[in-house]
Motif scaffolding. Structure first.
Motif, PDB file in Angstrom:
ATOM      1  N   ARG A  43     101.562  36.236  27.415  1.00  0.00           N
ATOM      2  CA  ARG A  43     101.568  37.430  26.581  1.00  0.00           C
ATOM      3  C   ARG A  43     102.988  37.894  26.292  1.00  0.00           C
ATOM      4  O   ARG A  43     103.878  37.790  27.123  1.00  0.00           O
ATOM      5  CB  ARG A  43     100.806  38.549  27.282  1.00  0.00           C
ATOM      6  CG  ARG A  43      99.316  38.334  27.378  1.00  0.00           C
ATOM      7  CD  ARG A  43      98.563  38.923  26.215  1.00  0.00           C
ATOM      8  NE  ARG A  43      98.628  40.354  26.209  1.00  0.00           N
ATOM      9  CZ  ARG A  43      97.823  41.146  26.890  1.00  0.00           C
ATOM     10  NH1 ARG A  43      96.882  40.650  27.646  1.00  0.00           N
ATOM     11  NH2 ARG A  43      97.955  42.446  26.818  1.00  0.00           N
ATOM     12  N   ASN A  44     103.147  38.457  25.124  1.00  0.00           N
ATOM     13  CA  ASN A  44     104.404  39.036  24.680  1.00  0.00           C
ATOM     14  C   ASN A  44     104.387  40.520  25.062  1.00  0.00           C
ATOM     15  O   ASN A  44     103.586  41.296  24.539  1.00  0.00           O
ATOM     16  CB  ASN A  44     104.524  38.858  23.165  1.00  0.00           C
ATOM     17  CG  ASN A  44     105.757  39.472  22.574  1.00  0.00           C
ATOM     18  OD1 ASN A  44     106.374  40.354  23.161  1.00  0.00           O
ATOM     19  ND2 ASN A  44     106.109  39.014  21.400  1.00  0.00           N
ATOM     20  N   GLN A  46     106.356  42.881  24.294  1.00  0.00           N
ATOM     21  CA  GLN A  46     106.655  43.773  23.168  1.00  0.00           C
ATOM     22  C   GLN A  46     105.384  44.080  22.375  1.00  0.00           C
ATOM     23  O   GLN A  46     105.167  45.209  21.936  1.00  0.00           O
ATOM     24  CB  GLN A  46     107.709  43.156  22.253  1.00  0.00           C
ATOM     25  CG  GLN A  46     109.066  42.983  22.908  1.00  0.00           C
ATOM     26  CD  GLN A  46     109.612  44.284  23.472  1.00  0.00           C
ATOM     27  OE1 GLN A  46     109.512  44.540  24.670  1.00  0.00           O
ATOM     28  NE2 GLN A  46     110.169  45.106  22.635  1.00  0.00           N
ATOM     29  N   GLU A 106      97.803  35.499  24.717  1.00  0.00           N
ATOM     30  CA  GLU A 106      98.438  36.056  23.518  1.00  0.00           C
ATOM     31  C   GLU A 106      97.535  35.941  22.288  1.00  0.00           C
ATOM     32  O   GLU A 106      97.431  36.870  21.498  1.00  0.00           O
ATOM     33  CB  GLU A 106      99.780  35.368  23.263  1.00  0.00           C
ATOM     34  CG  GLU A 106     100.556  35.956  22.109  1.00  0.00           C
ATOM     35  CD  GLU A 106     101.070  37.377  22.348  1.00  0.00           C
ATOM     36  OE1 GLU A 106     101.473  38.021  21.380  1.00  0.00           O
ATOM     37  OE2 GLU A 106     101.073  37.835  23.497  1.00  0.00           O
TER      38      GLU A 106
END
Length: 142
Positions: A43-44, A46, A106
């Protein structure tokens, strides 16, 4: 002691091990041997923060939900990210699924975020026609 995670890097020629320990592990398999893997794109952080920023801005610009947690619950259910749980008498309740890093990769989070963007105006008509992603980028300026 737990083993470190294994990571692969996609190249023009296919996937290759990202670390030596992964390469050593892969050498234990014969050519043509069938190996089961589970792909999970990290996962990002941001993007995760963007989602919670969206919830915060929506919460601050509405009066229907008394807590941020109630808004998050409603958005998750409206977005369809739920478990159906049967309780007494055959009744079914909806339980929001977790969006924790360990529960959703993600790709799935991007799907969820898109569904959440569509859920907000269904729950709160004052957001109909508002480009929520743009609104979020500008800090909630109308």
């Amino acid at each position: 002691m737990t083993e470190p995670d294994d990571y692969l890097i996609r190249t023009m020629f296919g996937f290759k091990p990202a670390y030596e320990h992964t390469e050593q592990k892969m050498q234990g398999y014969q050519l043509g041997e069938l190996i089961r893997v589970k792909f999970f794109k990290g996962r990002n952080i941001q993007f995760h923060r963007l989602y919670f920023g969206l919830l915060k801005l929506v919460f601050e610009n509405q009066e229907k939900y008394l807590s941020l947690e109630a808004l998050r619950f409603a958005v998750t259910v409206s977005a369809g990210y739920v478990e159906h749980i049967e309780i007494d008498g055959g009744r079914t309740i909806l339980k929001p699924r977790s969006i924790a890093f360990s529960k959703m990769d993600e790709h799935e989070f991007k799907e969820y975020f898109g569904a959440a963007l569509k859920a907000v105006p269904r729950l709160l008509p004052q957001f109909e026609g508002v480009d929520l992603e743009e609104w979020l980028r500008t800090g909630g300026s109308w």
